[in-house]
Scaffold this motif. Structure first.
Motif, mmCIF file in Angstrom:
data_model
loop_
_atom_site.group_PDB
_atom_site.id
_atom_site.type_symbol
_atom_site.label_atom_id
_atom_site.label_comp_id
_atom_site.label_asym_id
_atom_site.label_seq_id
_atom_site.Cartn_x
_atom_site.Cartn_y
_atom_site.Cartn_z
ATOM 1 N N GLU A 143 0.818 -1.210 0.000
ATOM 2 C CA GLU A 143 0.000 0.000 0.000
ATOM 3 C C GLU A 143 0.853 1.261 0.000
ATOM 4 O OE1 GLU A 143 -2.558 -0.387 3.416
ATOM 5 O OE2 GLU A 143 -3.624 -2.082 2.541
ATOM 6 N N LEU A 144 0.445 2.236 -0.816
ATOM 7 C CA LEU A 144 1.091 3.545 -0.845
ATOM 8 C C LEU A 144 0.121 4.539 -0.220
ATOM 9 C CD1 LEU A 144 2.644 3.607 -4.430
ATOM 10 C CD2 LEU A 144 3.720 2.997 -2.262
ATOM 11 N N ASP A 145 0.427 4.945 1.004
ATOM 12 C CA ASP A 145 -0.461 5.844 1.729
ATOM 13 C C ASP A 145 0.339 6.721 2.686
ATOM 14 O OD1 ASP A 145 0.176 4.113 3.822
ATOM 15 O OD2 ASP A 145 -1.751 3.091 3.780
ATOM 16 N N LEU A 146 -0.339 7.394 3.583
ATOM 17 C CA LEU A 146 0.317 8.290 4.532
ATOM 18 C C LEU A 146 1.385 7.582 5.350
ATOM 19 C CD1 LEU A 146 0.442 11.071 5.912
ATOM 20 C CD2 LEU A 146 -1.355 10.285 7.455
ATOM 21 N N ALA A 147 1.117 6.365 5.754
ATOM 22 C CA ALA A 147 2.054 5.623 6.604
ATOM 23 C C ALA A 147 3.307 5.173 5.859
ATOM 24 C CB ALA A 147 1.359 4.412 7.228
ATOM 25 N N THR A 148 3.188 4.929 4.564
ATOM 26 C CA THR A 148 4.320 4.379 3.809
ATOM 27 C C THR A 148 5.006 5.404 2.912
ATOM 28 O OG1 THR A 148 2.850 3.599 2.044
ATOM 29 C CG2 THR A 148 3.324 2.054 3.849
ATOM 30 N N ARG A 149 4.428 6.584 2.775
ATOM 31 C CA ARG A 149 4.996 7.623 1.914
ATOM 32 C C ARG A 149 6.450 7.941 2.256
ATOM 33 N NH1 ARG A 149 6.456 12.738 1.059
ATOM 34 N NH2 ARG A 149 5.648 13.861 -0.724
ATOM 35 N N PRO A 150 6.791 8.205 3.524
ATOM 36 C CA PRO A 150 8.184 8.561 3.826
ATOM 37 C C PRO A 150 9.178 7.465 3.457
ATOM 38 C CG PRO A 150 6.761 9.039 5.712
ATOM 39 C CD PRO A 150 5.949 8.262 4.715
ATOM 40 N N CYS A 151 8.784 6.232 3.660
ATOM 41 C CA CYS A 151 9.665 5.104 3.369
ATOM 42 C C CYS A 151 9.924 5.001 1.866
ATOM 43 C CB CYS A 151 9.022 3.834 3.909
ATOM 44 S SG CYS A 151 10.113 2.423 3.892
ATOM 45 N N LEU A 152 8.874 5.091 1.066
ATOM 46 C CA LEU A 152 9.028 5.021 -0.387
ATOM 47 C C LEU A 152 9.863 6.192 -0.891
ATOM 48 C CD1 LEU A 152 8.483 3.959 -3.230
ATOM 49 C CD2 LEU A 152 6.311 5.205 -3.189
ATOM 50 N N SER A 153 9.565 7.381 -0.419
ATOM 51 C CA SER A 153 10.304 8.564 -0.875
ATOM 52 C C SER A 153 11.787 8.447 -0.566
ATOM 53 C CB SER A 153 9.731 9.830 -0.238
ATOM 54 O OG SER A 153 8.433 10.064 -0.718
ATOM 55 N N ALA A 154 12.124 8.104 0.668
ATOM 56 C CA ALA A 154 13.529 7.996 1.063
ATOM 57 C C ALA A 154 14.249 6.910 0.263
ATOM 58 C CB ALA A 154 13.634 7.712 2.558
ATOM 59 N N PHE A 155 13.612 5.767 0.113
ATOM 60 C CA PHE A 155 14.205 4.653 -0.624
ATOM 61 C C PHE A 155 14.478 5.063 -2.077
ATOM 62 C CE2 PHE A 155 14.103 0.668 -3.018
ATOM 63 C CZ PHE A 155 14.863 -0.180 -2.230
ATOM 64 N N ALA A 156 13.459 5.638 -2.733
ATOM 65 C CA ALA A 156 13.606 6.013 -4.140
ATOM 66 C C ALA A 156 14.633 7.121 -4.321
ATOM 67 C CB ALA A 156 12.257 6.436 -4.707
ATOM 68 N N HIS A 157 14.659 8.090 -3.409
ATOM 69 C CA HIS A 157 15.647 9.164 -3.514
ATOM 70 C C HIS A 157 17.067 8.597 -3.422
ATOM 71 C CE1 HIS A 157 12.229 11.787 -3.146
ATOM 72 N NE2 HIS A 157 12.996 12.870 -3.216
ATOM 73 N N ASP A 158 17.282 7.666 -2.500
ATOM 74 C CA ASP A 158 18.599 7.037 -2.366
ATOM 75 C C ASP A 158 18.995 6.300 -3.638
ATOM 76 O OD1 ASP A 158 18.787 7.991 0.216
ATOM 77 O OD2 ASP A 158 18.393 6.050 1.175
ATOM 78 N N VAL A 159 18.041 5.580 -4.221
ATOM 79 C CA VAL A 159 18.319 4.829 -5.450
ATOM 80 C C VAL A 159 18.628 5.783 -6.597
ATOM 81 C CG1 VAL A 159 17.294 3.310 -7.202
ATOM 82 C CG2 VAL A 159 17.025 2.773 -4.773
ATOM 83 N N ILE A 160 17.828 6.839 -6.742
ATOM 84 C CA ILE A 160 18.052 7.808 -7.815
ATOM 85 C C ILE A 160 19.421 8.455 -7.674
ATOM 86 C CG2 ILE A 160 17.297 10.060 -8.712
ATOM 87 C CD1 ILE A 160 14.379 9.064 -8.063
ATOM 88 N N ASP A 161 19.789 8.810 -6.450
ATOM 89 C CA ASP A 161 21.090 9.443 -6.221
ATOM 90 C C ASP A 161 22.249 8.520 -6.574
ATOM 91 O OD1 ASP A 161 19.822 11.742 -5.393
ATOM 92 O OD2 ASP A 161 20.100 11.347 -3.256
#
Length: 131
Positions: A22-40
């Protein structure tokens, strides 16, 4: 309950982030941080495989928007692959379907055996409904 699971598989010129749950309020920070690290860390295209997403709300959508913005700032091509109907419907309802490059899972690059380096695997906390 359907907690978020994130994995990344790296090849020489692209990386696939697989999103399950699920992509929601509870999981948003985790997805964002993970994807930002991968993109970087990725020198090439980033493919976000959404085929395992079972639910998305406005907060999940805002995470995808933030990921797209971060990728653009870094000059990194970003593809959304395998988006299920629930994601496609939300993108269309919000007129964001043209803002993302959305491809079928079969049209996205796939790490070939022997070239893959599996990245981090994480599992986010419980969705808000289960707290």
């Amino acid at each position: 309950m359907n907690a978020l699971q994130l994995t990344s598989e790296h090849a020489s010129d692209f990386v696939v982030i697989t999103v399950t749950g699920e992509l929601d309020l509870a999981t948003r920070p985790c997805l964002s941080a993970f994807a930002h690290d991968v993109i970087d860390a990725c020198p090439g295209t980033v493919v976000v495989d959404l085929s395992g997403v079972t639910f998305i709300d406005a907060c999940g959508l805002s995470a995808l928007i933030a990921i797209r913005r971060h990728a653009r700032e870094r000059g990194t091509p970003l593809l959304l692959a395998g988006a299920p109907p629930v994601v496609l419907k939300l993108l269309k309802l919000t007129n964001l379907d043209a803002s993302f490059t959305v491809v079928s899972r079969s049209a996205a690059p796939d790490p070939a055996p022997g070239r893959v380096e599996t990245g981090r695997r994480i599992q986010a906390g419980l969705p808000l409904a289960d707290r």
